[in-house]
Motif scaffolding. Structure first.
Motif, PDB file in Angstrom:
ATOM      1  N   GLN A 248       0.926  -1.305   0.291  1.00  0.00           N
ATOM      2  CA  GLN A 248      -0.621   0.057   0.280  1.00  0.00           C
ATOM      3  C   GLN A 248       0.969   1.026   0.222  1.00  0.00           C
ATOM      4  O   GLN A 248       0.721   2.395  -0.458  1.00  0.00           O
ATOM      5  N   ALA A 249       2.115   1.383   0.932  1.00  0.00           N
ATOM      6  CA  ALA A 249       2.903   2.891   0.916  1.00  0.00           C
ATOM      7  C   ALA A 249       3.373   2.659  -0.337  1.00  0.00           C
ATOM      8  O   ALA A 249       3.168   4.022  -0.597  1.00  0.00           O
ATOM      9  N   ALA A 250       4.110   2.047  -0.830  1.00  0.00           N
ATOM     10  CA  ALA A 250       4.826   1.592  -2.367  1.00  0.00           C
ATOM     11  C   ALA A 250       3.920   2.428  -3.363  1.00  0.00           C
ATOM     12  O   ALA A 250       4.307   3.480  -4.551  1.00  0.00           O
ATOM     13  N   VAL A 251       1.845   2.221  -3.039  1.00  0.00           N
ATOM     14  CA  VAL A 251       1.067   2.206  -4.388  1.00  0.00           C
ATOM     15  C   VAL A 251       0.976   3.858  -3.858  1.00  0.00           C
ATOM     16  O   VAL A 251       0.921   5.082  -5.254  1.00  0.00           O
ATOM     17  N   GLU A 252       0.813   4.072  -3.145  1.00  0.00           N
ATOM     18  CA  GLU A 252       0.490   5.575  -2.456  1.00  0.00           C
ATOM     19  C   GLU A 252       1.303   6.371  -2.783  1.00  0.00           C
ATOM     20  O   GLU A 252       1.748   7.522  -3.268  1.00  0.00           O
ATOM     21  N   GLU A 253       3.401   6.548  -1.813  1.00  0.00           N
ATOM     22  CA  GLU A 253       3.597   6.954  -2.722  1.00  0.00           C
ATOM     23  C   GLU A 253       4.908   7.233  -4.104  1.00  0.00           C
ATOM     24  O   GLU A 253       4.569   8.668  -4.468  1.00  0.00           O
ATOM     25  N   PHE A 254       4.274   6.254  -5.497  1.00  0.00           N
ATOM     26  CA  PHE A 254       3.937   6.754  -6.692  1.00  0.00           C
ATOM     27  C   PHE A 254       2.970   7.392  -6.412  1.00  0.00           C
ATOM     28  O   PHE A 254       2.998   8.106  -7.842  1.00  0.00           O
ATOM     29  N   LEU A 255       1.676   7.107  -6.639  1.00  0.00           N
ATOM     30  CA  LEU A 255       0.833   7.940  -7.007  1.00  0.00           C
ATOM     31  C   LEU A 255       0.796   9.232  -6.873  1.00  0.00           C
ATOM     32  O   LEU A 255       0.654  10.306  -7.391  1.00  0.00           O
ATOM     33  N   ASP A 256       1.230   9.663  -5.140  1.00  0.00           N
ATOM     34  CA  ASP A 256       1.362  10.917  -4.878  1.00  0.00           C
ATOM     35  C   ASP A 256       2.431  11.663  -5.458  1.00  0.00           C
ATOM     36  O   ASP A 256       2.604  13.155  -5.927  1.00  0.00           O
ATOM     37  N   SER A 257       3.429  10.953  -6.118  1.00  0.00           N
ATOM     38  CA  SER A 257       4.856  11.085  -7.096  1.00  0.00           C
ATOM     39  C   SER A 257       3.975  12.695  -8.275  1.00  0.00           C
ATOM     40  O   SER A 257       4.637  12.737  -8.298  1.00  0.00           O
ATOM     41  N   LEU A 258       3.116  11.489  -8.309  1.00  0.00           N
ATOM     42  CA  LEU A 258       2.602  11.999  -9.956  1.00  0.00           C
ATOM     43  C   LEU A 258       1.334  13.504 -10.094  1.00  0.00           C
ATOM     44  O   LEU A 258       1.171  14.316 -10.439  1.00  0.00           O
ATOM     45  N   GLU A 259       0.826  12.953  -8.434  1.00  0.00           N
ATOM     46  CA  GLU A 259      -0.248  14.400  -8.605  1.00  0.00           C
ATOM     47  C   GLU A 259       0.625  15.506  -7.568  1.00  0.00           C
ATOM     48  O   GLU A 259      -0.239  16.339  -7.530  1.00  0.00           O
ATOM     49  N   ALA A 260       2.003  15.482  -7.052  1.00  0.00           N
ATOM     50  CA  ALA A 260       2.600  16.456  -6.686  1.00  0.00           C
ATOM     51  C   ALA A 260       2.693  18.224  -7.465  1.00  0.00           C
ATOM     52  O   ALA A 260       2.159  17.829  -8.623  1.00  0.00           O
TER      53      ALA A 260
END
Length: 260
Positions: A248-260
């Protein structure tokens, strides 16, 4: 002709995350993850054809399954989505990204490479056929039937998620086993499409899994040139079940990096 897929949609704003299960899985396998992710984004969990509560239909090619998924996105008025696919589902989302890249914001590919694999599910199919013929009255009987062909209890528990109460009162498989077995040679093939997908990609692999060996990484980067590889060292092929928090953490970190 596409199949009208069953799905669970949490609703919400922003670019949705569409979650696609692997062979003999279903959207139900992802409930705990969806519960976590839905706090921050819209999540759509899908049952592929012949799986879960979706209709049974001939054909298990990646072109056909990608078309089903695209038709669902059209039905839900989703112009663009983040697509997460595990194992067979990973090949489905890679196929959609190669065939319709304009509909894909990013890919998250869980423990699969964009290549053909050898056949390795004979015991599982034999166990499911034996279970089917045995008409189990309850889950204990179902497990005993499966155990005659499938030694690993975690695998049997996973397969048992496909059982539902039959009209006769016993348990029956809800999957389209005939169609899945007939389509198995296609399931083992590489994803559909010829071109590379050059959008952002997270590839998650299990450190104890053999599905994405180092020898597959060159081909993976040919097909997904902008991919980032993360290895969950203590996880096997079902890495989202083996290390759920890290996944879950890896997915959230990845998606957050795209939406920053």
């Amino acid at each position: 002709m596409s199949v009208e897929l069953n799905y669970h949609d949490t609703g919400g704003e922003g670019t949705p995350l569409v979650v696609v299960h692997g062979l003999l899985g279903s959207a139900d396998n992802w409930r705990s993850h969806v519960k976590q992710w839905q706090a921050r984004r819209r999540v759509v969990a899908v049952d592929l054809r012949n799986h879960g509560r979706s209709p049974h239909a001939e054909g298990m090619s990646y072109r056909e399954m990608a078309a089903d998924l695209l038709a669902l996105m059209d039905r839900l008025a989703i112009d663009k989505a983040h697509l997460l696919g595990h194992s067979m589902g990973g090949k489905v989302v890679i196929s959609l990204a190669r065939l319709s890249p304009q509909r894909v914001a990013s890919l998250i590919v869980a423990d699969i490479a964009p290549q053909a694999y050898g056949h390795g599910h004979d015991a599982i199919f034999a166990g499911l056929r034996h279970l089917q013929r045995g008409n189990p009255a309850n889950r204990r009987e179902a497990d005993e039937l499966l155990a005659e062909h499938v030694e690993e209890r975690p695998v049997r528990l996973f397969l048992a998620t496909n059982l539902e109460r039959a009209e006769s009162g016993g348990l029956a498989l809800r999957i389209g086993l005939d169609q899945i077995e007939a389509g198995y040679p296609d399931i083992m093939q590489a994803p559909a499409g010829e071109s590379a997908f050059d959008g952002p990609v997270l590839v998650l692999r299990g450190g104890k899994s053999h599905y994405v060996p180092d020898s597959a990484l060159a081909n993976l980067r040919d097909v997904l040139p902008n991919s980032r590889l993360v290895t969950l060292e203590e996880a096997g092929h079902w890495l989202h079940a083996d290390q759920p928090e890290a996944f879950q953490a890896a997915v959230e970190e990845f998606l957050d990096s795209l939406e920053a």
